[in-house]
Design an enzyme around this catalytic site. Structure first.
Site, PDB file in Angstrom:
ATOM      1  N   LYS A 176       0.899  -1.214   0.041  1.00  0.00           N
ATOM      2  CA  LYS A 176      -0.094   0.138   0.014  1.00  0.00           C
ATOM      3  C   LYS A 176       0.992   1.169  -0.074  1.00  0.00           C
ATOM      4  O   LYS A 176       1.984   1.182   0.573  1.00  0.00           O
ATOM      5  CB  LYS A 176      -0.821  -0.055   1.075  1.00  0.00           C
ATOM      6  CG  LYS A 176      -1.834  -1.375   1.396  1.00  0.00           C
ATOM      7  CD  LYS A 176      -2.640  -1.111   2.895  1.00  0.00           C
ATOM      8  CE  LYS A 176      -1.587  -1.709   3.781  1.00  0.00           C
ATOM      9  NZ  LYS A 176      -2.265  -1.714   5.093  1.00  0.00           N
ATOM     10  N   THR A 210      -6.514  10.038   8.776  1.00  0.00           N
ATOM     11  CA  THR A 210      -6.192   8.906   8.007  1.00  0.00           C
ATOM     12  C   THR A 210      -5.928   7.844   9.224  1.00  0.00           C
ATOM     13  O   THR A 210      -5.366   6.557   8.711  1.00  0.00           O
ATOM     14  CB  THR A 210      -4.707   9.181   7.503  1.00  0.00           C
ATOM     15  OG1 THR A 210      -3.626   9.532   8.436  1.00  0.00           O
ATOM     16  CG2 THR A 210      -4.665  10.213   6.322  1.00  0.00           C
ATOM     17  N   GLY A 212      -6.552   4.219  10.505  1.00  0.00           N
ATOM     18  CA  GLY A 212      -7.311   3.296  10.376  1.00  0.00           C
ATOM     19  C   GLY A 212      -7.502   3.067   8.712  1.00  0.00           C
ATOM     20  O   GLY A 212      -8.059   2.034   8.453  1.00  0.00           O
ATOM     21  N   THR A 213      -6.748   3.719   7.970  1.00  0.00           N
ATOM     22  CA  THR A 213      -6.756   3.406   6.532  1.00  0.00           C
ATOM     23  C   THR A 213      -6.274   2.172   6.277  1.00  0.00           C
ATOM     24  O   THR A 213      -6.878   1.368   5.354  1.00  0.00           O
ATOM     25  CB  THR A 213      -5.819   4.538   5.679  1.00  0.00           C
ATOM     26  OG1 THR A 213      -4.526   4.336   6.385  1.00  0.00           O
ATOM     27  CG2 THR A 213      -6.316   5.696   5.647  1.00  0.00           C
ATOM     28  N   GLY A 214      -5.348   1.496   6.945  1.00  0.00           N
ATOM     29  CA  GLY A 214      -4.849   0.180   6.340  1.00  0.00           C
ATOM     30  C   GLY A 214      -5.986  -0.927   6.843  1.00  0.00           C
ATOM     31  O   GLY A 214      -6.416  -1.901   6.235  1.00  0.00           O
ATOM     32  N   CYS A 215      -6.446  -0.702   8.021  1.00  0.00           N
ATOM     33  CA  CYS A 215      -7.430  -1.571   8.685  1.00  0.00           C
ATOM     34  C   CYS A 215      -8.665  -1.747   7.651  1.00  0.00           C
ATOM     35  O   CYS A 215      -9.175  -2.903   7.435  1.00  0.00           O
ATOM     36  CB  CYS A 215      -7.817  -1.357   9.912  1.00  0.00           C
ATOM     37  SG  CYS A 215      -6.695  -0.946  11.290  1.00  0.00           S
TER      38      CYS A 215
HETATM   39  N1  ATP Z   1      -3.752  10.361   1.387  1.00  0.00           N
HETATM   40  C1  ATP Z   1      -4.259   9.272   0.774  1.00  0.00           C
HETATM   41  N2  ATP Z   1      -4.949   9.579  -0.266  1.00  0.00           N
HETATM   42  C2  ATP Z   1      -5.731   8.333  -1.035  1.00  0.00           C
HETATM   43  N3  ATP Z   1      -5.408   7.189  -0.555  1.00  0.00           N
HETATM   44  C3  ATP Z   1      -4.704   6.884   0.592  1.00  0.00           C
HETATM   45  C4  ATP Z   1      -4.165   7.984   1.184  1.00  0.00           C
HETATM   46  N4  ATP Z   1      -3.629   7.429   2.404  1.00  0.00           N
HETATM   47  C5  ATP Z   1      -3.645   6.135   2.196  1.00  0.00           C
HETATM   48  N5  ATP Z   1      -4.468   5.692   1.346  1.00  0.00           N
HETATM   49  C6  ATP Z   1      -4.771   4.568   0.835  1.00  0.00           C
HETATM   50  O1  ATP Z   1      -5.310   3.686   1.903  1.00  0.00           O
HETATM   51  C7  ATP Z   1      -4.935   2.437   1.580  1.00  0.00           C
HETATM   52  C8  ATP Z   1      -4.128   2.116   3.218  1.00  0.00           C
HETATM   53  O2  ATP Z   1      -2.926   2.462   3.150  1.00  0.00           O
HETATM   54  P1  ATP Z   1      -1.773   2.854   3.907  1.00  0.00           P
HETATM   55  O3  ATP Z   1      -0.643   2.883   3.417  1.00  0.00           O
HETATM   56  O4  ATP Z   1      -2.332   4.237   4.794  1.00  0.00           O
HETATM   57  O5  ATP Z   1      -1.917   1.611   4.806  1.00  0.00           O
HETATM   58  P2  ATP Z   1      -1.385   1.708   6.636  1.00  0.00           P
HETATM   59  O6  ATP Z   1      -0.102   2.611   6.626  1.00  0.00           O
HETATM   60  O7  ATP Z   1      -1.235   0.199   6.806  1.00  0.00           O
HETATM   61  O8  ATP Z   1      -2.447   2.198   7.412  1.00  0.00           O
HETATM   62  P3  ATP Z   1      -2.540   2.415   8.966  1.00  0.00           P
HETATM   63  O9  ATP Z   1      -1.396   3.475   9.149  1.00  0.00           O
HETATM   64  O10 ATP Z   1      -3.879   2.718   9.196  1.00  0.00           O
HETATM   65  O11 ATP Z   1      -2.219   0.992   9.467  1.00  0.00           O
HETATM   66  C9  ATP Z   1      -4.092   2.001   0.419  1.00  0.00           C
HETATM   67  O12 ATP Z   1      -5.002   1.841  -0.398  1.00  0.00           O
HETATM   68  C10 ATP Z   1      -3.528   3.635   0.300  1.00  0.00           C
HETATM   69  O13 ATP Z   1      -3.227   3.929  -1.126  1.00  0.00           O
HETATM   70  C1  MP5 Z   2      -6.030  -1.652  17.492  1.00  0.00           C
HETATM   71  C2  MP5 Z   2      -5.145  -1.216  16.245  1.00  0.00           C
HETATM   72  N1  MP5 Z   2      -5.077  -1.832  15.173  1.00  0.00           N
HETATM   73  C3  MP5 Z   2      -4.545  -1.407  14.080  1.00  0.00           C
HETATM   74  C4  MP5 Z   2      -4.192   0.004  14.307  1.00  0.00           C
HETATM   75  C5  MP5 Z   2      -3.516   0.553  12.926  1.00  0.00           C
HETATM   76  O1  MP5 Z   2      -4.085   1.750  12.359  1.00  0.00           O
HETATM   77  P1  MP5 Z   2      -3.295   3.029  12.351  1.00  0.00           P
HETATM   78  O2  MP5 Z   2      -1.884   2.922  11.687  1.00  0.00           O
HETATM   79  O3  MP5 Z   2      -4.074   3.800  11.298  1.00  0.00           O
HETATM   80  O4  MP5 Z   2      -3.252   3.813  13.641  1.00  0.00           O
HETATM   81  C6  MP5 Z   2      -4.274   0.764  15.387  1.00  0.00           C
HETATM   82  N2  MP5 Z   2      -3.940   1.990  15.482  1.00  0.00           N
HETATM   83  N3  MP5 Z   2      -4.810   0.107  16.608  1.00  0.00           N
END
Ligand code: ATP
Ligand code: MP5
Length: 277
Positions: A176, A210, A212-215
């Site tokens: 990602k 942002t 929780g974007t990854g979750c």
């Molecule tokens: N600013 C943004 N604009 C558009 N898409 C985004 C943006 N930030 C993240 N994404 C998208 O969101 C999804 C999650 O990516 P990200 O790399 O943020 O995950 P992550 O770092 O694991 O998230 P988290 O930090 O919540 O665990 C991907 O599809 C990424 O391309």
């Molecule tokens: C319980 C839990 N699981 C996953 C994340 C990652 O999400 P983020 O990197 O967006 O804080 C988090 N902050 N908390």
């Protein structure tokens, strides 16, 4: 009547409601699948950061997995924050015991505020026990670098990193691009064990909301796989879902605010995502 598809999230609780189990359940609900959950840890957390972590005992994780495995028909599952090696081992055993398919492994390591959500010594357990069971693993850029032991500088090094992750036994990986450097686009990079690759691209939104974007992305992917969607289609919907959630922020909390899980269904979602083979 056709029974609703049932899915499972094995992850940590975020008391702030933007990430973890809470993000997963909201996303599953929005995408029309029935959500079950196994809680691995409780975090004391808000939009400003994590103030404490209370991992569950291994036995408590095993009991939850058995409760799900003996009653529900799990069509897809995701893992999120697993925190320590014994919880990873219990999770892998549960997946094998109940022969669960469509396994999405989100290798959560560090929260946005910098708190460690996976102990350093647990990384090798993740690689050894869980990645070989993954239908797809969904690291962000720093997580992909830790899993592969290589750095990402450009598209060639990103391909090498993806190949290393596939070599652990995962069937596919999507790296990602939330942490990427292109100001205009995010380009998530997909590679599978057959060597097929694609880029899932959307405009980059300038926002600090942002959390929780990854979750949310991996939960949306899990929901679509549960419905029987092909990987390309499932990735497309997951990307549209997270794009809508980022594009319609809620302005909640004073730090990294949560994304808007309701936006995909409520707002008129433009077709912004491109799949490039
Ligand atoms: N600013 C943004 N604009 C558009 N898409 C985004 C943006 N930030 C993240 N994404 C998208 O969101 C999804 C999650 O990516 P990200 O790399 O943020 O995950 P992550 O770092 O694991 O998230 P988290 O930090 O919540 O665990 C991907 O599809 C990424 O391309
Ligand atoms: C319980 C839990 N699981 C996953 C994340 C990652 O999400 P983020 O990197 O967006 O804080 C988090 N902050 N908390």
């Amino acid at each position: 009547m056709e029974m609703m598809k049932q899915v499972l999230t094995i992850a940590g609780s975020d008391s702030g409601g933007g990430a973890g189990i809470q993000a997963d359940i909201k996303t599953f609900q929005e995408l029309g699948v029935y959500s079950t959950s196994v809680i691995t840890a409780v975090t004391a957390q808000n939009t400003q950061g994590v103030t404490d972590i209370y991992p569950m005992a291994r036995n408590a994780v095993e009991k939850q997995l058995d409760a799900i495995g003996t009653d529900f028909q799990i069509a897809a599952l995701k893992t999120g924050m697993l925190f320590q090696a014994d919880i990873i081992e219990a999770t892998a055993q549960g997946i094998k015991k109940y022969d669960w398919q469509n396994v999405v492994v989100d290798p959560v390591m560090i929260a946005k505020g910098g708190a460690s959500l996976l102990q350093k010594e647990a990384v090798s357990a993740l690689i050894k026990h869980l990645l070989p069971l993954a239908t797809i693993v969904t690291p962000n850029i720093p997580e992909a670098e830790v899993l592969s032991g290589l750095e990402i500088h450009d598209s060639i090094s990103r391909l090498r990193v993806a190949e290393r992750i596939i070599a652990t036994g995962a069937k596919a990986v999507v790296i990602k691009d939330g942490h990427g450097t292109n100001r205009f686009f995010t380009e998530d990079f997909y590679l599978d064990y057959l060597g097929d690759s694609m880029i899932i691209r959307s405009p980059r939104i300038v926002t600090n909301q942002t959390h929780g974007t990854g979750c949310t992305f991996s939960a949306a992917l899990t929901a679509e796989l549960a419905k029987g969607k092909k990987m390309g289609e499932a990735l497309y919907t997951a990307k549209q879902f997270i794009y809508a959630a980022l594009a319609h922020p809620l302005h909640i909390g004073s730090g990294h605010g949560p994304t808007n899980h309701a936006a995909y269904n409520k707002a008129a979602v433009k077709e912004v995502v491109q799949l490039v083979k």
